[in-house]
Enzyme design. Structure first.
Site, PDB file in Angstrom:
ATOM      1  N   CYS A   1     -16.431   1.362   0.011  1.00 14.24           N
ATOM      2  CA  CYS A   1     -15.290   0.516   0.371  1.00 14.24           C
ATOM      3  C   CYS A   1     -14.960   0.593   1.854  1.00 14.24           C
ATOM      4  O   CYS A   1     -14.302  -0.294   2.386  1.00 14.24           O
ATOM      5  CB  CYS A   1     -14.071   0.906  -0.466  1.00 14.24           C
ATOM      6  SG  CYS A   1     -13.492   2.593  -0.162  1.00 14.24           S
TER       7      CYS A   1
ATOM      8  N   GLN B   1      -9.928  -4.011  -3.796  1.00 12.77           N
ATOM      9  CA  GLN B   1     -11.270  -3.603  -3.378  1.00 12.77           C
ATOM     10  C   GLN B   1     -12.313  -4.042  -4.400  1.00 12.77           C
ATOM     11  O   GLN B   1     -13.398  -4.502  -4.054  1.00 12.77           O
ATOM     12  CB  GLN B   1     -11.309  -2.065  -3.218  1.00 12.77           C
ATOM     13  CG  GLN B   1     -12.645  -1.544  -2.751  1.00 12.77           C
ATOM     14  CD  GLN B   1     -12.971  -1.974  -1.326  1.00 12.77           C
ATOM     15  OE1 GLN B   1     -12.140  -1.845  -0.430  1.00 12.77           O
ATOM     16  NE2 GLN B   1     -14.157  -2.512  -1.111  1.00 12.77           N
TER      17      GLN B   1
ATOM     18  N   ARG C   1       0.883  -1.167   0.000  1.00 10.45           N
ATOM     19  CA  ARG C   1       0.000   0.000   0.000  1.00 10.45           C
ATOM     20  C   ARG C   1       0.919   1.215   0.000  1.00 10.45           C
ATOM     21  O   ARG C   1       1.675   1.416   0.950  1.00 10.45           O
ATOM     22  CB  ARG C   1      -0.917   0.009   1.224  1.00 10.45           C
ATOM     23  CG  ARG C   1      -1.698   1.293   1.368  1.00 10.45           C
ATOM     24  CD  ARG C   1      -2.837   1.214   2.351  1.00 10.45           C
ATOM     25  NE  ARG C   1      -3.960   0.478   1.765  1.00 10.45           N
ATOM     26  CZ  ARG C   1      -5.198   0.482   2.276  1.00 10.45           C
ATOM     27  NH1 ARG C   1      -5.464   1.162   3.365  1.00 10.45           N
ATOM     28  NH2 ARG C   1      -6.164  -0.218   1.683  1.00 10.45           N
TER      29      ARG C   1
ATOM     30  N   HIS D   1      -7.271   0.874  -6.593  1.00 11.97           N
ATOM     31  CA  HIS D   1      -7.447  -0.040  -5.456  1.00 11.97           C
ATOM     32  C   HIS D   1      -8.064  -1.334  -5.998  1.00 11.97           C
ATOM     33  O   HIS D   1      -9.228  -1.645  -5.747  1.00 11.97           O
ATOM     34  CB  HIS D   1      -8.371   0.625  -4.432  1.00 11.97           C
ATOM     35  CG  HIS D   1      -8.361  -0.026  -3.076  1.00 11.97           C
ATOM     36  ND1 HIS D   1      -7.543  -1.102  -2.764  1.00 11.97           N
ATOM     37  CD2 HIS D   1      -9.065   0.248  -1.940  1.00 11.97           C
ATOM     38  CE1 HIS D   1      -7.756  -1.441  -1.499  1.00 11.97           C
ATOM     39  NE2 HIS D   1      -8.668  -0.643  -0.988  1.00 11.97           N
TER      40      HIS D   1
ATOM     41  N   ARG E   1     -13.513  -8.918   1.150  1.00 13.12           N
ATOM     42  CA  ARG E   1     -12.087  -8.653   0.945  1.00 13.12           C
ATOM     43  C   ARG E   1     -11.289  -9.908   1.273  1.00 13.12           C
ATOM     44  O   ARG E   1     -10.330 -10.270   0.585  1.00 13.12           O
ATOM     45  CB  ARG E   1     -11.608  -7.489   1.839  1.00 13.12           C
ATOM     46  CG  ARG E   1     -12.262  -6.142   1.553  1.00 13.12           C
ATOM     47  CD  ARG E   1     -11.882  -5.586   0.194  1.00 13.12           C
ATOM     48  NE  ARG E   1     -10.444  -5.476   0.048  1.00 13.12           N
ATOM     49  CZ  ARG E   1      -9.705  -4.458   0.518  1.00 13.12           C
ATOM     50  NH1 ARG E   1     -10.275  -3.460   1.137  1.00 13.12           N
ATOM     51  NH2 ARG E   1      -8.390  -4.434   0.331  1.00 13.12           N
TER      52      ARG E   1
ATOM     53  N   ASP F   1     -17.333   6.979  -1.956  1.00 15.09           N
ATOM     54  CA  ASP F   1     -16.131   6.822  -1.129  1.00 15.09           C
ATOM     55  C   ASP F   1     -15.874   8.169  -0.459  1.00 15.09           C
ATOM     56  O   ASP F   1     -16.509   9.180  -0.812  1.00 15.09           O
ATOM     57  CB  ASP F   1     -14.950   6.395  -2.028  1.00 15.09           C
ATOM     58  CG  ASP F   1     -13.668   6.097  -1.255  1.00 15.09           C
ATOM     59  OD1 ASP F   1     -13.732   5.920  -0.019  1.00 15.09           O
ATOM     60  OD2 ASP F   1     -12.588   6.053  -1.888  1.00 15.09           O
TER      61      ASP F   1
HETATM   62  N1   CP Z   1     -11.353  -0.411   2.033  1.00 13.65           N
HETATM   63  C1   CP Z   1     -10.098  -0.485   2.510  1.00 13.65           C
HETATM   64  O1   CP Z   1      -9.132  -0.703   1.775  1.00 13.65           O
HETATM   65  O2   CP Z   1     -10.001  -0.340   3.854  1.00 13.65           O
HETATM   66  P1   CP Z   1      -8.662  -0.190   4.718  1.00 13.65           P
HETATM   67  O3   CP Z   1      -8.079   1.155   4.395  1.00 13.65           O
HETATM   68  O4   CP Z   1      -9.141  -0.292   6.131  1.00 13.65           O
HETATM   69  O5   CP Z   1      -7.710  -1.291   4.361  1.00 13.65           O
HETATM   70  N1  NVA Z   2     -10.015   6.555  -1.433  1.00 17.45           N
HETATM   71  C1  NVA Z   2      -9.666   6.119  -0.114  1.00 17.45           C
HETATM   72  C2  NVA Z   2      -9.878   4.643   0.030  1.00 17.45           C
HETATM   73  C3  NVA Z   2      -9.582   4.077   1.387  1.00 17.45           C
HETATM   74  C4  NVA Z   2      -9.734   2.587   1.439  1.00 17.45           C
HETATM   75  C5  NVA Z   2      -8.216   6.475   0.179  1.00 17.45           C
HETATM   76  O1  NVA Z   2      -7.378   6.352  -0.727  1.00 17.45           O
HETATM   77  O2  NVA Z   2      -7.927   6.905   1.283  1.00 17.45           O
END
Ligand code: CP
Ligand code: NVA
Length: 299
Positions: free
Chosen positions: A258, A133, A103, A130, A286, A218
């Protein structure tokens, strides 16, 4: 050749469809309490430059279910933070583990890492997309409503990383995605171009939601955009998915997010906690979807 998973488009249409089916099988198997350990002896490294609840827990639990081991790595405690190049880190770690989840703040970092890794690299969220997701989201949609080809979904809010992966899903699975964002917050033009007729852009949530099969949103301020939060709260006024907006969609339309969700900002509590919301299934999936992905990349 090593297969990585950096964007949803790294999968063919058939591979994506098969992964969704496999995720559903693994879910049933898990519910029955059956043991299935094809990844015994395998190790997954997980590098998180940003916070996570769902992604971290689902990968760690999923790897344990499959018989393997996952290790959580914070860049702050790695030599990365003291200047060791991403490329060297990739060369070293990929000689020791069987797959790497990342990440990252920047998508380019994951691409550089993957280019120097001997083992599959999985994008666990970048500023661009993502894809993990969307594996879970598509599984959830299919579980609740059957095949998604020919259906219409409406993305309401920020044209962000998750929106980009929804656009790629629309192209791969043959549904239509209407995206409604405030001006200046639209999705990446190249990703939209690539999707052709699968996606249409606009600025009116009500038009996007009209008779849609599904509404998804989101956060308005993604991780890394904390300083823009006040401005974004102003710019996104009128984009909350509330009961009135849900009524514009089909009566059996689903609501997805998400998570984490910011109640009364991008979604009202009434919708998030209401009968059309499938967000908790989405979060659970997930686990199952990423187990299917790990099996696919590692077996
Ligand atoms: N939706 C998602 O990726 O959640 P987290 O940021 O908690 O991993
Ligand atoms: N768009 C959000 C998604 C979190 C899972 C972010 O990038 O923070």
């Amino acid at each position: 050749m090593t297969r990585s998973f950096l964007t949803l488009a790294d999968l063919s249409r058939d591979e994506l469809a098969r992964l969704i089916e496999r995720a559903r099988e693994l879910k049933v198997q898990h519910r029955r309490g059956e043991r299935h350990t094809p990844l015994a002896g395998k190790t997954l490294a997980m590098i998180f430059e940003k916070s996570s609840t769902r992604t971290r827990v689902s990968f760690e639990a999923g790897m344990a279910h499959l018989g393997g081991t996952a290790m959580f790595l914070s860049p702050r405690d790695m030599q990365l933070d003291r200047g060791e190049p991403v490329e060297d880190t990739a060369r070293v770690i990929s000689r020791m583990v069987d797959a790497i989840v990342i990440r990252a703040n920047s998508h380019a970092m994951i691409e550089r890492f993957a280019a120097h890794s001997r083992v599959p690299v999985i994008n666990a969220l970048s500023d661009r997309d993502h894809p993990c997701q969307l594996l879970a989201d598509m599984q959830t949609w299919v579980e609740h409503r059957g095949p998604v080809a020919g259906k219409t979904a409406a993305w309401i809010g920020d044209g962000n990383n998750v929106c980009h992966s929804w656009i790629e899903a629309a192209r791969l699975l043959g549904f239509h995605l209407r995206v409604a964002t405030p001006k200046g917050y639209g999705p990446d033009a190249a990703i939209v171009r690539e999707a052709g007729k699968s996606v249409s852009l606009g600025h009116d949530p009500a038009t996007a939601a009209d008779k849609a099969d599904l509404i998804v949103t989101d956060t308005w301020a993604s991780m890394g955009q904390e300083e823009e939060k006040t401005k974004r709260l102003r710019d996104f006024a009128g984009y909350t998915v509330d009961a009135a907006l849900m009524r514009r969609a089909k009566p059996d339309a689903l609501f997805m997010h998400c998570l984490p969700a910011y109640r009364e900002h991008e979604v009202s509590s009434e919708v998030l906690d209401g009968p059309q919301s499938v967000v908790w299934d989405e979060a659970e999936n997930r686990l199952h979807a990423q187990k299917a992905l790990l099996e696919f990349l590692l077996k």
